[in-house]
Motif scaffolding. Structure first.
Motif, PDB file in Angstrom:
ATOM      1  N   GLY A   1       0.808  -1.211   0.000  1.00 28.65           N
ATOM      2  CA  GLY A   1       0.000   0.000   0.000  1.00 28.65           C
ATOM      3  C   GLY A   1       0.840   1.259   0.000  1.00 28.65           C
ATOM      4  O   GLY A   1       0.511   2.249  -0.660  1.00 28.65           O
ATOM      5  N   LEU A   2       1.946   1.234   0.738  1.00 27.50           N
ATOM      6  CA  LEU A   2       2.830   2.398   0.768  1.00 27.50           C
ATOM      7  C   LEU A   2       3.629   2.513  -0.528  1.00 27.50           C
ATOM      8  O   LEU A   2       3.864   3.621  -1.019  1.00 27.50           O
ATOM      9  CB  LEU A   2       3.762   2.312   1.974  1.00 27.50           C
ATOM     10  N   LEU A   3       4.030   1.370  -1.083  1.00 21.50           N
ATOM     11  CA  LEU A   3       4.799   1.388  -2.320  1.00 21.50           C
ATOM     12  C   LEU A   3       3.999   1.967  -3.487  1.00 21.50           C
ATOM     13  O   LEU A   3       4.572   2.567  -4.396  1.00 21.50           O
ATOM     14  CB  LEU A   3       5.258  -0.019  -2.683  1.00 21.50           C
ATOM     15  N   GLN A   4       2.664   1.819  -3.452  1.00 22.63           N
ATOM     16  CA  GLN A   4       1.869   2.238  -4.601  1.00 22.63           C
ATOM     17  C   GLN A   4       1.897   3.751  -4.812  1.00 22.63           C
ATOM     18  O   GLN A   4       1.567   4.229  -5.902  1.00 22.63           O
ATOM     19  CB  GLN A   4       0.424   1.771  -4.457  1.00 22.63           C
ATOM     20  N   TYR A   5       2.344   4.519  -3.812  1.00 22.11           N
ATOM     21  CA  TYR A   5       2.422   5.970  -3.981  1.00 22.11           C
ATOM     22  C   TYR A   5       3.738   6.406  -4.621  1.00 22.11           C
ATOM     23  O   TYR A   5       3.908   7.574  -4.956  1.00 22.11           O
ATOM     24  CB  TYR A   5       2.233   6.670  -2.624  1.00 22.11           C
ATOM     25  N   VAL A   6       4.667   5.441  -4.774  1.00 23.00           N
ATOM     26  CA  VAL A   6       5.934   5.767  -5.438  1.00 23.00           C
ATOM     27  C   VAL A   6       5.683   6.182  -6.883  1.00 23.00           C
ATOM     28  O   VAL A   6       6.248   7.162  -7.376  1.00 23.00           O
ATOM     29  CB  VAL A   6       6.898   4.558  -5.385  1.00 23.00           C
ATOM     30  N   GLY A   7       4.800   5.438  -7.575  1.00 18.62           N
ATOM     31  CA  GLY A   7       4.524   5.705  -8.981  1.00 18.62           C
ATOM     32  C   GLY A   7       4.014   7.110  -9.252  1.00 18.62           C
ATOM     33  O   GLY A   7       4.650   7.893  -9.976  1.00 18.62           O
ATOM     34  N   PRO A   8       2.844   7.479  -8.704  1.00 22.05           N
ATOM     35  CA  PRO A   8       2.331   8.824  -8.968  1.00 22.05           C
ATOM     36  C   PRO A   8       3.214   9.936  -8.409  1.00 22.05           C
ATOM     37  O   PRO A   8       3.224  11.046  -8.954  1.00 22.05           O
ATOM     38  CB  PRO A   8       0.946   8.819  -8.314  1.00 22.05           C
ATOM     39  N   SER A   9       3.963   9.658  -7.339  1.00 24.87           N
ATOM     40  CA  SER A   9       4.882  10.674  -6.808  1.00 24.87           C
ATOM     41  C   SER A   9       5.973  10.989  -7.821  1.00 24.87           C
ATOM     42  O   SER A   9       6.314  12.158  -8.052  1.00 24.87           O
ATOM     43  CB  SER A   9       5.510  10.197  -5.493  1.00 24.87           C
ATOM     44  N   LEU A  10       6.529   9.933  -8.436  1.00 22.92           N
ATOM     45  CA  LEU A  10       7.544  10.143  -9.469  1.00 22.92           C
ATOM     46  C   LEU A  10       6.946  10.851 -10.684  1.00 22.92           C
ATOM     47  O   LEU A  10       7.586  11.730 -11.280  1.00 22.92           O
ATOM     48  CB  LEU A  10       8.139   8.805  -9.898  1.00 22.92           C
ATOM     49  N   GLN A  11       5.721  10.485 -11.050  1.00 26.25           N
ATOM     50  CA  GLN A  11       5.059  11.160 -12.167  1.00 26.25           C
ATOM     51  C   GLN A  11       4.872  12.645 -11.868  1.00 26.25           C
ATOM     52  O   GLN A  11       5.058  13.499 -12.751  1.00 26.25           O
ATOM     53  CB  GLN A  11       3.710  10.498 -12.450  1.00 26.25           C
ATOM     54  N   PHE A  12       4.532  12.955 -10.637  1.00 28.00           N
ATOM     55  CA  PHE A  12       4.374  14.349 -10.219  1.00 28.00           C
ATOM     56  C   PHE A  12       5.699  15.099 -10.368  1.00 28.00           C
ATOM     57  O   PHE A  12       5.749  16.202 -10.929  1.00 28.00           O
ATOM     58  CB  PHE A  12       3.905  14.383  -8.756  1.00 28.00           C
ATOM     59  N   VAL A  13       6.777  14.497  -9.879  1.00 27.23           N
ATOM     60  CA  VAL A  13       8.101  15.129  -9.964  1.00 27.23           C
ATOM     61  C   VAL A  13       8.515  15.321 -11.425  1.00 27.23           C
ATOM     62  O   VAL A  13       9.032  16.380 -11.805  1.00 27.23           O
ATOM     63  CB  VAL A  13       9.149  14.281  -9.207  1.00 27.23           C
TER      64      VAL A  13
END
Length: 301
Positions: A244-256
């Motif tokens: 569940g915590l890992l799944q925010y890595v994707g959109p966070s990188l997309q945001f950056v």
């Protein structure tokens, strides 16, 4: 004990690797900005099953794969999920190639909260107090964007809702992730081939136009299949909280990537919306860390 710890480490590496690939995937699709989103998705659909059939044969899952075609209920469910994943892919690629990566990343930030809401509405699951508050924060964020008349709100909502329904259907369908995706892409194969031949006949197709475009279109199969297989490996070894915590890595990188690499403008309304969504995700993650829930079986980007 040592073997268990090794499996956990391998699972963490695989899970992180999957979400890192999904996070940086805009860099890949951005190289195809000169190609129409429909053509990109069509090639992604055409080449992916060719790779996955090889994987299925290597893993000796041919029997379970062929069994899907003898089950009308599962086949019907995968036909529905194939429509939702096609919409998701098309919207995401459109967003990336038209300089709306931030809108796409917001959609994937929204997705876990959309999934919770769908579970309540369709599966009659009950929301905890914290989950309800998390959904309320997300709704406030979307309301801010809607009030600001953000022209890209439809992208975020389409990405989130299409992937939410896709996940819901796959959750209710007893089929493996690799076999399921193979059938989904096979269902979409004929219309995809039709589109490729049509744009080719109009002289606007990019397959074969130059070496780089052709390679990028074909390599979409690898970009689709590899992170999915890595996620499946991780899901069998990691706790749900970790996933569940890992799944925010994707959109966070997309945001950056959207803000700092491609210089997309971040409006005040978008910033406030992201703030509400992140607050909701923090509550959602804290709540998920309490009880143990079943590990999700299917994810696709």
């Amino acid at each position: 004990m040592e073997d268990q710890e090794r499996q956990l480490r391998l699972g963490l590496v695989a899970g992180l690797g999957a979400y890192l690939i999904w996070g940086v995937i805009p860099l890949y699709f951005k190289q195809m900005a000169h190609i129409g989103p429909m053509e990109i998705v069509a090639h992604r659909i055409v080449w992916t099953p060719l790779l996955l059939v090889v994987v299925i044969a290597f893993r000796r899952q041919v029997g379970s794969f062929l069994g899907i075609f003898r089950n009308p209920r599962i086949l019907g469910a995968l036909a529905a999920s194939s429509a939702f994943i096609a919409i998701n892919w098309l919207t995401f690629i459109y967003a990336v190639t038209t300089e709306h990566i931030l809108a796409a990343s917001l959609g994937y930030f929204l997705n876990p909260l959309v999934s919770v809401t769908l579970g309540m509405a369709i599966l009659k699951e009950r929301l905890s107090r914290w989950q309800g508050l998390a959904v309320a924060f997300a709704a406030l964020g979307v309301a801010v964007l809607a009030y600001d008349a953000a022209t890209t709100l439809w992208i975020s909502l389409t990405v989130a809702v299409s992937f939410g329904f896709y996940g819901l259907i796959r959750k209710m369908t007893p089929v493996g992730s690799i076999e399921g995706l193979t059938v989904e892409t096979l269902i979409l194969l004929l219309p995809s081939l039709g589109w490729i031949f049509w744009v080719g006949s109009q002289g606007t197709g990019n397959f074969g136009a130059d070496g780089l475009s052709t390679f990028l279109l074909v390599f979409g199969a690898v970009v689709t299949a590899v992170p999915l297989m890595m996620f499946g490996f991780a899901a069998r070894r990691l706790r749900l909280v970790t996933l569940g915590l890992l799944q925010y890595v994707g959109p966070s990188l997309q945001f950056v990537i959207g803000v700092f690499i491609y210089g997309e403008a971040l409006s005040a309304a978008q910033l406030i919306c992201f703030g509400f969504i992140w607050a909701g995700l923090i509550l959602y993650s804290l709540d998920s860390a309490r009880p143990t829930r079943p590990v999700p079986r299917d994810v696709a980007a």
